[in-house]
Design a protein around this motif. Structure first.
Motif, mmCIF file in Angstrom:
data_model
loop_
_atom_site.group_PDB
_atom_site.id
_atom_site.type_symbol
_atom_site.label_atom_id
_atom_site.label_comp_id
_atom_site.label_asym_id
_atom_site.label_seq_id
_atom_site.Cartn_x
_atom_site.Cartn_y
_atom_site.Cartn_z
ATOM 1 N N UNK A 104 6.024 19.499 20.378
ATOM 2 C CA UNK A 104 6.907 18.368 19.937
ATOM 3 C C UNK A 104 7.111 17.254 20.921
ATOM 4 N N UNK A 105 7.010 17.538 22.068
ATOM 5 C CA UNK A 105 7.195 16.592 23.151
ATOM 6 C C UNK A 105 5.933 15.629 23.140
ATOM 7 N N UNK A 106 4.694 16.475 23.063
ATOM 8 C CA UNK A 106 3.467 15.530 23.114
ATOM 9 C C UNK A 106 3.543 14.755 21.954
ATOM 10 N N UNK A 107 3.823 15.392 20.775
ATOM 11 C CA UNK A 107 3.818 14.479 19.349
ATOM 12 C C UNK A 107 4.676 13.533 19.567
ATOM 13 N N UNK A 166 5.215 7.408 20.059
ATOM 14 C CA UNK A 166 5.753 6.602 20.971
ATOM 15 C C UNK A 166 4.593 5.419 21.408
ATOM 16 N N UNK A 167 3.799 6.024 21.983
ATOM 17 C CA UNK A 167 2.604 5.145 22.516
ATOM 18 C C UNK A 167 1.925 4.255 21.417
ATOM 19 N N UNK A 168 1.916 4.881 20.147
ATOM 20 C CA UNK A 168 1.126 4.037 19.097
ATOM 21 C C UNK A 168 2.037 3.065 18.737
ATOM 22 N N UNK A 169 3.298 3.268 18.622
ATOM 23 C CA UNK A 169 4.309 2.129 18.204
ATOM 24 C C UNK A 169 4.289 1.085 19.047
ATOM 25 N N UNK A 170 4.336 1.543 20.656
ATOM 26 C CA UNK A 170 4.346 0.436 21.461
ATOM 27 C C UNK A 170 3.149 -0.317 21.609
ATOM 28 N N UNK A 171 1.937 0.297 21.465
ATOM 29 C CA UNK A 171 0.639 -0.300 21.327
ATOM 30 C C UNK A 171 0.334 -1.278 20.190
ATOM 31 N N UNK A 172 1.223 -0.914 19.091
ATOM 32 C CA UNK A 172 1.350 -1.808 17.615
ATOM 33 C C UNK A 172 2.034 -2.915 18.141
ATOM 34 N N UNK A 173 3.100 -2.646 18.725
ATOM 35 C CA UNK A 173 3.978 -4.043 19.080
ATOM 36 C C UNK A 173 3.268 -5.028 20.012
ATOM 37 N N UNK A 174 2.682 -4.524 20.812
ATOM 38 C CA UNK A 174 1.569 -5.345 21.741
ATOM 39 C C UNK A 174 0.643 -6.093 21.122
ATOM 40 N N UNK A 175 -0.010 -5.245 20.100
ATOM 41 C CA UNK A 175 -0.994 -6.083 19.276
ATOM 42 C C UNK A 175 -0.536 -7.248 18.628
ATOM 43 N N UNK A 176 0.704 -6.904 17.963
ATOM 44 C CA UNK A 176 1.136 -8.018 17.046
ATOM 45 C C UNK A 176 1.802 -9.205 17.900
ATOM 46 N N UNK A 177 2.106 -8.737 19.063
ATOM 47 C CA UNK A 177 2.723 -9.852 19.929
ATOM 48 C C UNK A 177 1.519 -10.827 20.656
ATOM 49 N N UNK A 178 0.310 -10.034 20.793
ATOM 50 C CA UNK A 178 -0.894 -10.740 21.276
ATOM 51 C C UNK A 178 -1.493 -11.422 20.032
ATOM 52 N N UNK A 179 -1.484 -11.074 18.808
ATOM 53 C CA UNK A 179 -1.959 -11.804 17.840
ATOM 54 C C UNK A 179 -1.107 -13.125 17.553
ATOM 55 N N UNK A 180 0.021 -12.840 17.420
ATOM 56 C CA UNK A 180 0.880 -13.970 17.130
ATOM 57 C C UNK A 180 0.832 -15.359 18.116
ATOM 58 N N UNK A 181 0.837 -14.783 19.356
ATOM 59 C CA UNK A 181 0.696 -15.662 20.518
ATOM 60 C C UNK A 181 -0.754 -16.389 20.508
ATOM 61 N N UNK A 182 -1.707 -15.694 20.341
ATOM 62 C CA UNK A 182 -3.143 -16.438 20.280
ATOM 63 C C UNK A 182 -3.342 -17.002 18.989
ATOM 64 N N UNK A 183 -2.582 -16.804 17.665
ATOM 65 C CA UNK A 183 -2.426 -17.650 16.822
ATOM 66 C C UNK A 183 -1.769 -19.307 16.917
ATOM 67 N N UNK A 184 -0.606 -18.829 17.715
ATOM 68 C CA UNK A 184 0.089 -20.049 18.240
ATOM 69 C C UNK A 184 -0.533 -21.009 18.874
ATOM 70 N N UNK A 185 -1.221 -20.483 20.164
ATOM 71 C CA UNK A 185 -2.129 -21.191 20.946
ATOM 72 C C UNK A 185 -3.287 -21.997 20.154
ATOM 73 N N UNK A 186 -4.034 -21.167 19.277
ATOM 74 C CA UNK A 186 -4.888 -21.867 18.558
ATOM 75 C C UNK A 186 -4.483 -23.095 17.477
ATOM 76 N N UNK A 187 -3.239 -22.730 16.908
ATOM 77 C CA UNK A 187 -2.745 -23.810 16.269
ATOM 78 C C UNK A 187 -2.482 -24.978 17.086
#
Length: 89
Positions: free
Chosen positions: A6-9, A14-35
């Motif tokens: 259960x702890x491993x799960x 948690x790791x999947x959620x935090x990775x997803x948040x970082x991906x979203x933040x990265x995509x938005x920041x690169x999108x803003x930079x290109x705009x």
């Protein structure tokens, strides 16, 4: 009772959620930079600064290609590390 599985799960979730948040933040920041690069290029052309506009367009092309290359290197390293793990893991 909390078991190891259960702890491993929970940790994996948690790791999947935090990775997803970082991906979203990265995509938005690169999108803003290109705009920003596109808008500043249009403004440079409007004010007849063609060399500055060419430089901005060059950066707009160079940054995504560098991102792609660095991502491919990162994925290759990740794949290589995965192959080096023992089979029991």
């Amino acid at each position: 009772m909390i078991t190891r599985s259960k702890l491993v799960e929970q940790l994996r979730d948690y790791q999947i959620r935090s990775q997803h948040k970082r991906d979203i933040i990265g995509a938005v920041s690169w999108g803003l930079l290109l705009c920003f690069l596109i808008i500043s290029s249009y403004l440079a052309i409007y004010f007849r600064h063609f060399k500055v506009s060419a430089l901005i367009i060059f950066l707009g092309i160079l940054i995504p290609s560098c991102l792609h290359v660095s991502r491919q290197r990162k994925l290759a390293k990740k794949r290589e590390r995965r192959l080096l793990l023992p089979l029991s893991m």
